[in-house]
Design an enzyme around this catalytic site. Structure first.
Site, PDB file in Angstrom:
ATOM      1  N   GLU A 118       0.673  -1.195  -0.081  1.00 56.20           N
ATOM      2  CA  GLU A 118      -0.096  -0.136   0.056  1.00 56.20           C
ATOM      3  C   GLU A 118       0.865   1.223  -0.065  1.00 56.20           C
ATOM      4  O   GLU A 118       1.821   1.350   0.725  1.00 56.20           O
ATOM      5  CB  GLU A 118      -0.944   0.052   1.121  1.00 56.20           C
ATOM      6  CG  GLU A 118      -1.882   1.157   1.351  1.00 56.20           C
ATOM      7  CD  GLU A 118      -3.121   1.065   2.289  1.00 56.20           C
ATOM      8  OE1 GLU A 118      -3.698   1.968   2.434  1.00 56.20           O
ATOM      9  OE2 GLU A 118      -2.998   0.101   2.734  1.00 56.20           O
ATOM     10  N   LYS A 171      -8.736  -1.230   1.099  1.00 56.43           N
ATOM     11  CA  LYS A 171      -9.698  -1.801   1.994  1.00 56.43           C
ATOM     12  C   LYS A 171     -10.583  -2.895   1.504  1.00 56.43           C
ATOM     13  O   LYS A 171     -11.117  -2.594   0.338  1.00 56.43           O
ATOM     14  CB  LYS A 171     -10.534  -0.418   2.340  1.00 56.43           C
ATOM     15  CG  LYS A 171     -10.285   0.322   3.526  1.00 56.43           C
ATOM     16  CD  LYS A 171     -10.240  -0.563   5.021  1.00 56.43           C
ATOM     17  CE  LYS A 171      -9.331   0.206   6.109  1.00 56.43           C
ATOM     18  NZ  LYS A 171      -8.906  -0.707   7.233  1.00 56.43           N
TER      19      LYS A 171
END
Length: 404
Positions: free
Chosen positions: A198, A214
């Site tokens: 990420e 997410k």
């Protein structure tokens, strides 16, 4: 706080180790010049201290909006590790809360002597039981029901005895499939390795980019279809994307914030994860400290509203997050002298210190989160890291299904 001379250079030997984001062209030609290590007990603003230290070594970042800077051309850049702000003690207190290591170009590099390859030597001991984790999820749901928060990222921790040379095991961690920010950094008595997929913040050509993640499912065809069809995961994801848009707007030119990609499915090790790309053109004169103050810690590991979510998580989490859920990556300049920032969010991150290996994992909690499913998701995220830390040198990583 300590400003140190060279502690360790980049070494090429049986195991290649380098900080995340290090330019490929530099990997055989850098050596550590100096480093700054800061603990929260030292006081002061870590972001300001970081920028001042980098500037003292020719990495000028008072304006990262795209303007060229006069720099020391012998400096390649700096590896940076930033732990998230915390009032709860870290279970790995030997790891500094902020580290900056400046590297210079040098063609003569050293070699490491071979040592006994290290691995986990005993059982993993979690800082909370599955039942306590599930109860914390329920408390978040109650806070959401009261209107205190919309989503909270809960993070748990586990540790195990670790013996021997950590480099082979940490190299396996950094090499896990999907590790966009795979890399290792270490100092006296501590090591940190990341397999993070990420992006916290990337800056190139005056544009800032963040890629929040997410939504998680097993890396199977059924898991992919389930993730794409999940209204719960998509709603949680969009809330974090909106939070990231708001964070970037604090340092952006008016009207320049955009969502370049929404809810794309990426693979990390044995998991599918949903990722979006949010970007903005930086306003003139935005410096590194101002940029990091806007985006750090990342919204995907805090929740929304950010401050309220952090307060809830701090009250419920059993120990501090240490170097996890912070920032880990590279800061420097490109060949034209323009600033380059490439910092990953330090999820899927391991610390080895004091004879123990430490892992952190969690997930976002919303109103319709199922406590048992959240406990299982955290276990799925740590499983590949545990395998990497437990294997003998040369043993292949297993792919695995489901929680792999």
């Amino acid at each position: 706080m300590s400003t140190l001379g060279p502690v360790v250079g980049y070494r090429r030997g049986s195991v290649d180790l380098h900080p995340p984001g290090l330019p490929t062209a530099c990997r055989a030609h850098i050596w550590e010049r100096s480093r700054l290590e800061w603990h929260s007990r030292d006081g002061g603003d870590p972001l300001r201290l970081l920028c001042d230290f980098l500037a003292s070594h020719g990495v000028q970042l008072e304006d990262v909006s795209g303007s060229r800077s006069v720099i020391d051309r012998s400096v390649c850049g700096a590896a940076v590790l930033l732990s998230p702000p915390s009032v709860t003690a870290s279970p790995a207190p030997g790891v500094p809360a902020m580290v900056a290591v400046v590297y210079e170009h040098r063609h003569s590099v050293g070699m490491e002597l071979a040592r006994r390859p290290g691995a986990v030597r005993g059982p993993w001991t979690p800082s909370w039981t599955p039942g306590e984790h599930a109860a914390a999820v329920q408390e978040v749901r109650e806070a959401i029901g009261r209107g205190d928060v919309y989503v909270v990222n809960l993070v748990g921790h586990t540790s195990a005895p670790f013996g021997g040379d950590p480099r082979p095991a940490l190299s396996r961690v950094a090499s896990l499939p999907g590790a966009r920010y795979g890399g290792v950094l270490h100092g006296e008595g501590w090591w940190v390795a990341s397999a993070s997929p990420e992006t916290l913040v990337e800056v190139a050509g005056g544009r800032a980019i963040t890629r929040p993640i997410k939504g998680t499912r097993p890396a199977t065809p059924e898991g992919r279809a389930e993730l794409l069809a999940s209204a719960k995961e998509r709603a949680e994801h969009v809330m974090i994307v909106d939070l990231e848009r708001n964070d970037l707007s604090r340092v952006a030119r008016t009207g320049s914030v955009r969502v370049d990609e929404l809810f794309a499915i990426r693979r990390w090790s044995g998991l599918w994860q949903a990722e979006s790309t949010v970007s903005a053109e930086l306003a003139d004169g935005v410096g590194l400290a101002e940029l990091l103050a806007a985006v750090w810690p990342g919204g995907s590991v805090t929740g929304a509203p950010k401050r309220a979510a952090v307060d809830v998580a701090t009250r419920l989490e059993p120990v501090g997050r240490g170097p996890s859920m912070g920032a880990f990556g590279w800061i420097g300049h490109d060949r034209t002298g323009r600033p380059v920032v490439d910092l990953g969010l330090s999820i899927r991150t391991v610390a080895v210190a004091g004879g123990r290996a430490h892992l952190w994992a969690g997930g976002g909690i919303v109103w319709d989160s199922d406590p048992a499913a959240e406990v299982a998701e955290a276990a799925a995220k740590t499983a590949p890291l545990k395998r990497a830390l437990s294997q003998k040198l040369g043993q292949p990583l297993s792919g695995g299904r489901g929680a792999g």
